[in-house]
Write an enzyme that holds these catalytic residues in place. Sequence first.
Site, mmCIF file in Angstrom:
data_model
loop_
_atom_site.group_PDB
_atom_site.id
_atom_site.type_symbol
_atom_site.label_atom_id
_atom_site.label_comp_id
_atom_site.label_asym_id
_atom_site.label_seq_id
_atom_site.Cartn_x
_atom_site.Cartn_y
_atom_site.Cartn_z
ATOM 1 N N LYS A 105 0.623 4.659 6.730
ATOM 2 C CA LYS A 105 0.045 5.278 5.607
ATOM 3 C C LYS A 105 0.465 6.854 5.845
ATOM 4 O O LYS A 105 1.122 7.254 6.752
ATOM 5 C CB LYS A 105 -1.605 5.649 5.828
ATOM 6 C CG LYS A 105 -2.427 3.928 5.757
ATOM 7 C CD LYS A 105 -2.367 3.304 4.588
ATOM 8 C CE LYS A 105 -3.166 2.379 4.686
ATOM 9 N NZ LYS A 105 -2.790 0.981 3.579
ATOM 10 N N SER A 140 0.731 -1.080 -0.017
ATOM 11 C CA SER A 140 -0.013 -0.093 -0.034
ATOM 12 C C SER A 140 0.936 1.272 0.185
ATOM 13 O O SER A 140 0.195 2.443 -0.239
ATOM 14 C CB SER A 140 -1.008 0.076 0.933
ATOM 15 O OG SER A 140 -0.375 0.424 2.424
#
Length: 170
Positions: free
Chosen positions: A71, A28
């Site tokens: 993230k 990700s």
Amino acid sequence: MRFGIILLAVIIPFRMFIAQPFIVHGASMDDTFHQSDYLIVDQLSYLLRDPVRGEVIVFKNPQNESQYFIKRIIGLPGEKVTVHNGEVSITTGSTTINLAQPYIGSESPRDAYEQLGDDEYFVMGDNRAVSWDSRYWGGLKRDEIRGRALLRLFPFNQINYLPGNYQYKN
């Protein structure tokens, strides 16, 4: 024996309150981070100040607290975040800005609109095509954030301080 007790008295509080290791799993955050990158996560800074847009953070998965994610912070508390056709805009009061995103590894057709609460952050992976992030589950609560990526120690040819952080111009 005494050395062991002293060692534990130093290491345990250090790991619990100051910094801890983190190994990247998944894609990700490609191309910023890759599978098996070894990081040190700073847990102390956010006790002294709030997270900042562009910082890379490690946090508990809001839907499974036994997992941790990595993230990038996109939206801050109280802001409106709009993701449309890969573009991200942030609205605070009557001011709207479009974010520069030079760190993106891939785009995604997934759009989102989120009005963040007073203790919520909007986070997204850099590899948008595969990232499961705030576009799916909404704002991230402040108390789920464990810390920011402080050091990348592996792979050795990519050792750096505050890896992946992007400083937005105001």
